[in-house]
Write an enzyme that holds these catalytic residues in place. Structure first.
Site, PDB file in Angstrom:
ATOM      1  N   TYR A  59       0.260  -1.130   0.174  1.00 12.42           N
ATOM      2  CA  TYR A  59      -0.050   0.157   0.272  1.00 12.42           C
ATOM      3  C   TYR A  59       0.883   1.605   0.044  1.00 12.42           C
ATOM      4  O   TYR A  59       1.373   1.445   1.176  1.00 12.42           O
ATOM      5  CB  TYR A  59      -0.666  -0.154   0.983  1.00 12.42           C
ATOM      6  CG  TYR A  59      -1.967  -0.452   1.325  1.00 12.42           C
ATOM      7  CD1 TYR A  59      -2.374  -2.364  -0.055  1.00 12.42           C
ATOM      8  CD2 TYR A  59      -2.576  -0.967   2.086  1.00 12.42           C
ATOM      9  CE1 TYR A  59      -2.878  -3.484   0.451  1.00 12.42           C
ATOM     10  CE2 TYR A  59      -3.034  -2.629   2.100  1.00 12.42           C
ATOM     11  CZ  TYR A  59      -3.555  -3.531   1.425  1.00 12.42           C
ATOM     12  OH  TYR A  59      -4.868  -4.640   1.495  1.00 12.42           O
ATOM     13  N   HIS A 118       0.215 -12.120   0.898  1.00 10.26           N
ATOM     14  CA  HIS A 118      -1.058 -11.035   0.068  1.00 10.26           C
ATOM     15  C   HIS A 118      -1.657 -11.620  -0.771  1.00 10.26           C
ATOM     16  O   HIS A 118      -2.706 -11.550  -0.690  1.00 10.26           O
ATOM     17  CB  HIS A 118       0.323  -9.303  -0.410  1.00 10.26           C
ATOM     18  CG  HIS A 118      -0.786  -8.956  -0.272  1.00 10.26           C
ATOM     19  ND1 HIS A 118      -0.102  -7.130  -0.374  1.00 10.26           N
ATOM     20  CD2 HIS A 118      -2.280  -8.568  -0.142  1.00 10.26           C
ATOM     21  CE1 HIS A 118      -1.472  -6.370   0.008  1.00 10.26           C
ATOM     22  NE2 HIS A 118      -2.853  -7.406  -0.452  1.00 10.26           N
TER      23      HIS A 118
END
Length: 289
Positions: A59, A118
């Protein structure tokens, strides 16, 4: 006075607990709005009792983790539940420890409560699990899990050594995307692996046409004094073993999310939403965003 979140937690497979409502940080730290505004939103949630913050090294290329570090400064670390995620290409012996330590530095903390793969990459799951277990042993993380793994991946994970130590599978789940209810969610529940729902608000309704304009959604919203997006969150939280991590950089929206836990849907309201946006009647590929 900022309203306080009700005490609402789920039990992890190891007997520990995890808050059922958290704050996501996807798209935060990217300069879309002043960082002070995003920090204020996170602190508004913290002051309202939201203890779970979810992020990832991906992010904003670490920017979200740095933002969290600034937001949590001065708060009691032991009261927080911090989650981050490792890139698939970093999830092996050569890089996982380095990626994890970099995330810790960016957030200014000594450990994570949860660390997730992830999404599935080319590194064998057995190697990733070995590294996750080593991080637990080193005291750098408390638990570990995965994200965006479907039934095939999860079955493979359970076959590797210590794969059953997986605590959560973080997946896309909202009123307009209910494929996990067919097979993945029941399968995970049977093994006491929790679901973390990302994008429970369907990115403000953008991920499914007609959600926010639905007559049923609006009727339920009116009954509670909710916005349509609060109804989407309430739908996900109606399941007691699902954790939701809506993202917002707006303090008012954060408080609207908090308010949902104090005024849950009735079973009849849930059934009406279920009829308006039914789950598929057959297995479908895992939805991702």
């Amino acid at each position: 006075m900022i309203p306080r979140i009700p005490h609402d937690e789920v039990t992890l497979p190891d007997g520990g607990s995890m808050p059922r409502l958290g704050m996501g940080t996807w798209y935060l730290g990217e300069g879309r709005r002043p960082p002070e505004d995003e920090i204020a939103a996170l602190r508004t949630g913290l002051d309202a009792g939201v203890r779970l913050i979810d992020t990832a090294e991906m992010y904003a290329d670490g920017g979200a983790e740095r933002l969290i570090g600034r937001a949590i400064a001065g708060y009691d670390r032991a009261s927080l539940f911090l989650v981050s995620k490792v890139y698939p290409h970093n999830a092996g012996r050569a890089r996982l420890r380095r990626s994890l330590e970099a995330s810790l530095r960016r957030m200014g903390v000594d450990y994570l409560d949860m660390y997730l793969l992830h999404w599935r990459g080319s590194i064998p799951l057995a190697e990733t699990v070995e590294c996750m277990e080593a991080a637990v042993d080193a005291g750098l993380i408390r638990q570990w899990g995965v994200s965006n793994l479907d039934m095939t991946d999860m079955r493979e994970l359970m076959r590797v050594a210590n794969g059953s130590h997986c605590c959560v599978d973080q997946v896309l789940y909202h009123l307009g995307s209910r494929g996990i209810e067919v097979d993945l969610l029941p399968w995970l529940r049977k093994r006491r692996i929790l679901v973390m729902a990302y994008c429970p608000l369907a990115q403000a309704g953008r991920l499914r046409d007609g959600l926010l304009d639905s007559a049923v959604v609006r009727e339920v919203a009116a009954a509670h004094g909710f916005t349509p997006m609060q109804v989407l969150l309430a739908f996900v939280l109606h399941r007691p073993d699902v954790v939701a991590i809506p993202r917002s950089g707006n303090p008012r929206h954060v408080l609207e999310n908090v308010a949902v836990l104090s005024d849950p849907l009735t079973d009849d309201e849930y059934a009406a939403l279920d009829r308006a946006f039914p789950a598929p009647d057959h297995p479908v590929p895992l939805d991702m965003e």
